[in-house]
Design a protein around this motif. Structure first.
Motif, PDB file in Angstrom:
ATOM      1  N   SER A 159       9.242  -4.812 -19.502  1.00  0.00           N
ATOM      2  CA  SER A 159      10.469  -4.578 -18.749  1.00  0.00           C
ATOM      3  C   SER A 159      10.185  -4.868 -17.279  1.00  0.00           C
ATOM      4  O   SER A 159       9.056  -5.165 -16.900  1.00  0.00           O
ATOM      5  CB  SER A 159      10.911  -3.120 -18.931  1.00  0.00           C
ATOM      6  N   TRP A 160      11.195  -4.794 -16.440  1.00  0.00           N
ATOM      7  CA  TRP A 160      10.988  -5.052 -15.026  1.00  0.00           C
ATOM      8  C   TRP A 160      10.184  -3.928 -14.384  1.00  0.00           C
ATOM      9  O   TRP A 160      10.212  -2.795 -14.822  1.00  0.00           O
ATOM     10  CB  TRP A 160      12.298  -5.312 -14.310  1.00  0.00           C
ATOM     11  N   VAL A 161       9.427  -4.282 -13.372  1.00  0.00           N
ATOM     12  CA  VAL A 161       8.531  -3.343 -12.698  1.00  0.00           C
ATOM     13  C   VAL A 161       9.322  -2.597 -11.635  1.00  0.00           C
ATOM     14  O   VAL A 161       9.862  -3.191 -10.713  1.00  0.00           O
ATOM     15  CB  VAL A 161       7.329  -4.086 -12.068  1.00  0.00           C
ATOM     16  N   GLN A 162       9.398  -1.280 -11.780  1.00  0.00           N
ATOM     17  CA  GLN A 162      10.209  -0.452 -10.882  1.00  0.00           C
ATOM     18  C   GLN A 162       9.406   0.200  -9.773  1.00  0.00           C
ATOM     19  O   GLN A 162       9.958   0.533  -8.732  1.00  0.00           O
ATOM     20  CB  GLN A 162      10.902   0.646 -11.685  1.00  0.00           C
ATOM     21  N   CYS A 163       8.111   0.409  -9.988  1.00  0.00           N
ATOM     22  CA  CYS A 163       7.305   1.145  -9.012  1.00  0.00           C
ATOM     23  C   CYS A 163       5.868   0.648  -9.048  1.00  0.00           C
ATOM     24  O   CYS A 163       5.324   0.402 -10.122  1.00  0.00           O
ATOM     25  CB  CYS A 163       7.359   2.634  -9.340  1.00  0.00           C
ATOM     26  N   VAL A 164       5.260   0.504  -7.887  1.00  0.00           N
ATOM     27  CA  VAL A 164       3.852   0.127  -7.769  1.00  0.00           C
ATOM     28  C   VAL A 164       3.199   1.107  -6.800  1.00  0.00           C
ATOM     29  O   VAL A 164       3.758   1.396  -5.746  1.00  0.00           O
ATOM     30  CB  VAL A 164       3.697  -1.314  -7.232  1.00  0.00           C
ATOM     31  N   VAL A 165       2.022   1.609  -7.174  1.00  0.00           N
ATOM     32  CA  VAL A 165       1.300   2.554  -6.329  1.00  0.00           C
ATOM     33  C   VAL A 165      -0.108   2.024  -6.120  1.00  0.00           C
ATOM     34  O   VAL A 165      -0.757   1.600  -7.072  1.00  0.00           O
ATOM     35  CB  VAL A 165       1.235   3.948  -6.996  1.00  0.00           C
ATOM     36  N   VAL A 166      -0.589   2.051  -4.879  1.00  0.00           N
ATOM     37  CA  VAL A 166      -1.965   1.661  -4.567  1.00  0.00           C
ATOM     38  C   VAL A 166      -2.719   2.931  -4.194  1.00  0.00           C
ATOM     39  O   VAL A 166      -2.325   3.637  -3.272  1.00  0.00           O
ATOM     40  CB  VAL A 166      -2.014   0.646  -3.406  1.00  0.00           C
ATOM     41  N   SER A 167      -3.804   3.198  -4.905  1.00  0.00           N
ATOM     42  CA  SER A 167      -4.587   4.400  -4.623  1.00  0.00           C
ATOM     43  C   SER A 167      -5.495   4.179  -3.415  1.00  0.00           C
ATOM     44  O   SER A 167      -5.694   3.050  -2.966  1.00  0.00           O
ATOM     45  CB  SER A 167      -5.413   4.794  -5.845  1.00  0.00           C
ATOM     46  N   ARG A 168      -6.060   5.248  -2.912  1.00  0.00           N
ATOM     47  CA  ARG A 168      -6.912   5.166  -1.726  1.00  0.00           C
ATOM     48  C   ARG A 168      -8.136   4.287  -1.923  1.00  0.00           C
ATOM     49  O   ARG A 168      -8.622   3.676  -0.986  1.00  0.00           O
ATOM     50  CB  ARG A 168      -7.369   6.560  -1.311  1.00  0.00           C
ATOM     51  N   ALA A 198       9.681  -3.435  -6.213  1.00  0.00           N
ATOM     52  CA  ALA A 198       8.609  -2.534  -5.802  1.00  0.00           C
ATOM     53  C   ALA A 198       7.623  -3.269  -4.904  1.00  0.00           C
ATOM     54  O   ALA A 198       7.295  -4.423  -5.151  1.00  0.00           O
ATOM     55  CB  ALA A 198       7.882  -1.994  -7.027  1.00  0.00           C
ATOM     56  N   VAL A 199       7.179  -2.589  -3.858  1.00  0.00           N
ATOM     57  CA  VAL A 199       6.203  -3.151  -2.916  1.00  0.00           C
ATOM     58  C   VAL A 199       5.220  -2.048  -2.541  1.00  0.00           C
ATOM     59  O   VAL A 199       5.621  -0.917  -2.271  1.00  0.00           O
ATOM     60  CB  VAL A 199       6.887  -3.665  -1.627  1.00  0.00           C
ATOM     61  N   ALA A 200       3.936  -2.370  -2.523  1.00  0.00           N
ATOM     62  CA  ALA A 200       2.916  -1.430  -2.060  1.00  0.00           C
ATOM     63  C   ALA A 200       1.896  -2.188  -1.223  1.00  0.00           C
ATOM     64  O   ALA A 200       1.491  -3.294  -1.570  1.00  0.00           O
ATOM     65  CB  ALA A 200       2.234  -0.739  -3.238  1.00  0.00           C
ATOM     66  N   LEU A 201       1.488  -1.581  -0.136  1.00  0.00           N
ATOM     67  CA  LEU A 201       0.528  -2.166   0.795  1.00  0.00           C
ATOM     68  C   LEU A 201      -0.836  -1.520   0.582  1.00  0.00           C
ATOM     69  O   LEU A 201      -0.932  -0.296   0.462  1.00  0.00           O
ATOM     70  CB  LEU A 201       0.997  -1.928   2.234  1.00  0.00           C
ATOM     71  N   PHE A 202      -1.895  -2.320   0.512  1.00  0.00           N
ATOM     72  CA  PHE A 202      -3.245  -1.785   0.403  1.00  0.00           C
ATOM     73  C   PHE A 202      -3.675  -1.209   1.747  1.00  0.00           C
ATOM     74  O   PHE A 202      -3.178  -1.625   2.800  1.00  0.00           O
ATOM     75  CB  PHE A 202      -4.227  -2.889  -0.021  1.00  0.00           C
ATOM     76  N   ARG A 203      -4.607  -0.273   1.726  1.00  0.00           N
ATOM     77  CA  ARG A 203      -5.070   0.380   2.956  1.00  0.00           C
ATOM     78  C   ARG A 203      -5.690  -0.592   3.949  1.00  0.00           C
ATOM     79  O   ARG A 203      -5.633  -0.378   5.156  1.00  0.00           O
ATOM     80  CB  ARG A 203      -6.089   1.473   2.629  1.00  0.00           C
ATOM     81  N   ASP A 204      -6.264  -1.700   3.450  1.00  0.00           N
ATOM     82  CA  ASP A 204      -6.886  -2.670   4.358  1.00  0.00           C
ATOM     83  C   ASP A 204      -5.854  -3.511   5.108  1.00  0.00           C
ATOM     84  O   ASP A 204      -6.186  -4.273   5.993  1.00  0.00           O
ATOM     85  CB  ASP A 204      -7.867  -3.576   3.608  1.00  0.00           C
ATOM     86  N   ARG A 205      -4.589  -3.377   4.738  1.00  0.00           N
ATOM     87  CA  ARG A 205      -3.470  -4.106   5.351  1.00  0.00           C
ATOM     88  C   ARG A 205      -3.637  -5.620   5.273  1.00  0.00           C
ATOM     89  O   ARG A 205      -3.023  -6.369   6.011  1.00  0.00           O
ATOM     90  CB  ARG A 205      -3.231  -3.647   6.782  1.00  0.00           C
ATOM     91  N   GLN A 206      -4.478  -6.062   4.355  1.00  0.00           N
ATOM     92  CA  GLN A 206      -4.689  -7.491   4.143  1.00  0.00           C
ATOM     93  C   GLN A 206      -4.018  -7.959   2.856  1.00  0.00           C
ATOM     94  O   GLN A 206      -3.883  -9.156   2.635  1.00  0.00           O
ATOM     95  CB  GLN A 206      -6.190  -7.798   4.055  1.00  0.00           C
ATOM     96  N   ARG A 207      -3.636  -6.989   1.998  1.00  0.00           N
ATOM     97  CA  ARG A 207      -3.055  -7.314   0.697  1.00  0.00           C
ATOM     98  C   ARG A 207      -1.864  -6.416   0.414  1.00  0.00           C
ATOM     99  O   ARG A 207      -1.793  -5.291   0.909  1.00  0.00           O
ATOM    100  CB  ARG A 207      -4.086  -7.104  -0.415  1.00  0.00           C
ATOM    101  N   MET A 208      -0.960  -6.943  -0.400  1.00  0.00           N
ATOM    102  CA  MET A 208       0.119  -6.118  -0.927  1.00  0.00           C
ATOM    103  C   MET A 208       0.399  -6.575  -2.354  1.00  0.00           C
ATOM    104  O   MET A 208       0.014  -7.679  -2.753  1.00  0.00           O
ATOM    105  CB  MET A 208       1.386  -6.205  -0.083  1.00  0.00           C
ATOM    106  N   VAL A 209       1.031  -5.712  -3.112  1.00  0.00           N
ATOM    107  CA  VAL A 209       1.417  -6.036  -4.478  1.00  0.00           C
ATOM    108  C   VAL A 209       2.919  -5.827  -4.600  1.00  0.00           C
ATOM    109  O   VAL A 209       3.478  -4.900  -4.010  1.00  0.00           O
ATOM    110  CB  VAL A 209       0.618  -5.200  -5.512  1.00  0.00           C
ATOM    111  N   THR A 210       3.579  -6.745  -5.297  1.00  0.00           N
ATOM    112  CA  THR A 210       5.018  -6.643  -5.511  1.00  0.00           C
ATOM    113  C   THR A 210       5.303  -6.665  -7.006  1.00  0.00           C
ATOM    114  O   THR A 210       4.601  -7.305  -7.774  1.00  0.00           O
ATOM    115  CB  THR A 210       5.781  -7.803  -4.836  1.00  0.00           C
ATOM    116  N   GLY A 211       6.341  -5.948  -7.397  1.00  0.00           N
ATOM    117  CA  GLY A 211       6.804  -5.930  -8.778  1.00  0.00           C
ATOM    118  C   GLY A 211       8.250  -6.370  -8.814  1.00  0.00           C
ATOM    119  O   GLY A 211       9.009  -6.155  -7.865  1.00  0.00           O
ATOM    120  N   SER A 212       8.657  -7.003  -9.912  1.00  0.00           N
ATOM    121  CA  SER A 212       9.954  -7.657  -9.934  1.00  0.00           C
ATOM    122  C   SER A 212      10.670  -7.496 -11.268  1.00  0.00           C
ATOM    123  O   SER A 212      10.090  -7.119 -12.282  1.00  0.00           O
ATOM    124  CB  SER A 212       9.752  -9.146  -9.646  1.00  0.00           C
ATOM    125  N   LYS A 213      11.947  -7.847 -11.246  1.00  0.00           N
ATOM    126  CA  LYS A 213      12.742  -7.895 -12.464  1.00  0.00           C
ATOM    127  C   LYS A 213      12.322  -9.048 -13.365  1.00  0.00           C
ATOM    128  O   LYS A 213      12.741  -9.122 -14.502  1.00  0.00           O
ATOM    129  CB  LYS A 213      14.234  -7.998 -12.138  1.00  0.00           C
TER     130      LYS A 213
END
Length: 82
Positions: free
Chosen positions: A65-74, A27-42
């Protein structure tokens, strides 16, 4: 009818590799500022990345358990869905 087909890029070249997880990144999600991202893994962790430097800012452990989904809110807060 005019031909409106466009070229498709079949291959890409990575600009930067982000390697830190011990398992497959799922799982990968990009923050709105495009300076950060978060990743989730097995490997059952989340990692917060500084995209400018390419470094991990924070490692979050404790998932069962392993992280399947990551969501970054506004507003920059994020949720994990397992």
């Amino acid at each position: 009818m005019a031909n409106t087909a466009q070229s498709i890029i079949l291959t890409t070249t990575a600009v930067r590799a982000f390697e830190s997880h011990e398992g497959t990144i799922c799982a990968v999600a990009l923050f709105r500022d495009r300076q950060r991202m978060v990743t989730g893994s097995k490997d059952m962790t989340l990692r917060l990345w500084n995209l400018k430097s390419g470094t991990v800012s924070k490692i979050m452990k404790g998932h069962r358990s392993w992280v399947q989904c990551v969501v970054v809110s506004r507003d920059g807060q994020w949720q994990v869905v397992i």
